[in-house]
Design a protein around this motif. Structure first.
Motif: not given
Length: 545
Positions: A468-488
């Motif tokens: 659970p401590s991995m839910i941070t900006r550093d971990t999510g940095q690479n995932l956010m573009p993919s999450i953005g693609n998923y939303v689109e």
């Protein structure tokens, strides 16, 4: 008689002058820059032993005003003149003359470390960005690093300067917007590798080799950091400044190497092995004796659990000497708190608002009962023993707090867990699936992309449940573009992100960071209102109804 006396006096003076030439020659004979030449006189040898030898004035233009000033003992003024010239050439974008002038500055004052640092930053960061072609930018970054390496020749006992070479090699090449191109150019730059080899770095070692067998900039940076640690260990200069900031650089380079591999698509055992190496580097950092300004002693980052166990044991022993005293002290202090703070503490944590949280934080210090407070309240027959135990416990608490503070300064616990998590096959498969989904989305294959995204989110949910401590900006940095693609992608199906989305916490974190800060009402004197008091909150221009 007078003539004879005058003659004798002249002979005596001449003889004295001749005799004095021998010790002057012994003391003042200059050293030569030729490696086969002599070491020079006693003064030259002392300068060499203390790393102050300067036999490079011959490399300055002999007819320049700089050489004239330097030979008349006005070297600082000559440096100022050259510095002004370098600044003027840079404004004129005459970069060849900038380089030539900077080189002359370094020849005049090679032991002035700030010159090397300042001008290397100027070359690598300021001048490089003036070029559009990334190959030209790389060449100026390379010149900056080369300039720093030359500086380590004249200041071989300065560990921080050696570390700067590693910082530029790692962060500037591997952290720029053009990092993919820079990393590739560096890996293929054999002449630059040879230059580094000439400055004492083993460039044919597996310790610097990347996945393709060529030198990787982050692993080369790691070796420079190791070299700086060796300099600090065996030189008189030691470490200036924070020991923690100095020692964290070496494992940090290995972490960024592993992250770079994942960014470049090496989602396999290469990335897992890189994170395993980085994890070992962090463990090595945890076992180092690091000086803490907080305690004035050396401590280790991995001492936290051990210190906490000892501290808990001492508190149990103290409670045995004074049963019920600690709780009685706390109850007394609780009764003295203001009513709002008491109500906030008694409220269930999940029901507390931001106001209640602030009340609880304000009351924490007032409710804290130290070991000395407990010891002062025990019966007289055990007070002396209790006071001794309290002093020992509080000294131990200071060390435990220092360990916690130092770990938090460099986010040590996060990176240790991150390196552990990234070694999992599940993490590699999650990243692979996410990358496949991104490729399908770009190819407009929406339904297969959706299936892959949702499969990846399931994997990431499992990972975050375990870490659970991995839910941070550093971990999510690479995932956010993919999450953005998923939303689109969902919008193409006229759908919104479903309630209870597995990675909603990462989305909330990203939105919170992107949210604009509220505008401040505090203003300062301005030409339009020169009479306003600094920091005054402006009153409405018109009275409100």
């Amino acid at each position: 008689m007078n003539l004879e006396t005058s003659f004798k006096r002249k002979v005596t003076y001449i003889t004295g002058i001749v005799l004095l030439l021998f010790p002057l020659f012994y003391l003042g004979q200059p050293a030569t820059s030729d490696p086969d030449g002599g070491r020079g006189g006693k003064l030259a040898q002392l300068r060499a032993e203390n790393y102050l030898a300067q036999s490079n004035l011959g490399e300055i233009d002999p007819v320049s005003s700089t050489m004239q000033l330097a030979t008349f003992g006005l070297r600082p003024i000559a440096v100022i003149v050259l510095w002004e010239k370098a600044t003027r050439f840079q404004k004129m974008e005459d970069y060849d003359n900038v380089t030539a002038t900077v080189n002359q500055i370094s020849k005049l004052q090679p032991n002035f470390v700030s010159i090397w640092k300042f001008q290397a930053h100027n070359l690598a960061y300021n001048i490089s960005v003036d070029f559009d072609n990334y190959r030209h930018r790389y060449q100026w970054v390379r010149r900056g690093i080369d300039f720093l390496m030359e500086g380590t020749q004249y200041n071989s006992q300065d560990a921080k300067l050696v570390q700067e070479v590693g910082a530029y090699t790692g962060s500037k090449i591997g952290g720029s917007d053009e990092k993919r191109q820079f990393r590739r150019l560096f890996a293929e730059d054999d002449p630059f590798h040879q230059r580094m080899e000439n400055y004492g770095l083993e460039m044919d070692s597996q310790l610097v080799a990347g996945v393709d067998g060529k030198p990787d900039n982050w692993k080369v940076a790691n070796r420079w950091y190791q070299k700086s640690e060796d300099v600090a260990k065996f030189s008189d200069g030691g470490i200036r400044g924070s020991w923690l900031m100095f020692y964290e650089r070496k494992p940090q380079a290995l972490i960024y190497y592993a992250i770079s591999l994942e960014d470049e698509g090496y989602l396999d055992t290469n990335a897992q092995q890189a994170f395993a190496t980085a994890y070992a580097g962090l463990e090595e950092l945890g076992s180092l004796d690091i000086f803490s300004q907080f305690t004035g002693t050396t401590i280790r980052l991995n001492q936290g659990p051990e210190l906490q166990r000892k501290l808990d044991g001492m508190r149990i022993e103290m409670n045995k000497l004074a049963p019920g005293v600690r709780q009685a002290q706390r109850d007394k202090r609780f009764s003295e708190l203001p009513k709002p703070q008491q109500e906030a503490i008694n409220l269930a944590p999940e029901l507390r608002t931001e106001y209640h949280q602030r009340m609880v934080q304000e009351s924490t210090e007032a409710l804290f009962v130290s070991e000395t407070d407990v010891a002062n309240a025990v019966p007289e027959d055990v007070k002396e023993q209790a006071l001794e135990l309290a002093a020992e416990a509080e000294a131990l608490a200071v060390r435990a707090d220092a360990v916690y503070y130092m770990r938090s300064m460099i986010n040590y616990d996060y990176w240790l867990k991150r390196c552990e998590m990234e070694q999992l096959d599940l993490a590699i498969n999650a990243r692979k699936t996410t990358a496949n989904a991104d490729e399908l989305f770009v190819a407009a294959r929406l339904q297969p992309a959706r299936e892959q995204y949702e499969k990846a989110w399931t994997m990431w949910t499992e990972i975050f449940n375990k870490y659970p401590s991995m839910i941070t900006r550093d971990t999510g940095q690479n995932l956010m573009p993919s999450i953005g693609n998923y939303v689109e992608l969902l919008s193409q199906f006229d759908e919104e992100v479903p309630e209870g989305f597995a990675l909603q916490e990462l989305v909330d974190l990203a939105e919170a960071e992107l949210a604009p800060l509220p505008e401040s009402n505090i203003q300062f004197p301005s030409p339009a209102n020169p009479d306003r008091i600094k920091g005054e909150i402006p009153k409405p221009a018109f009275p409100s109804n």
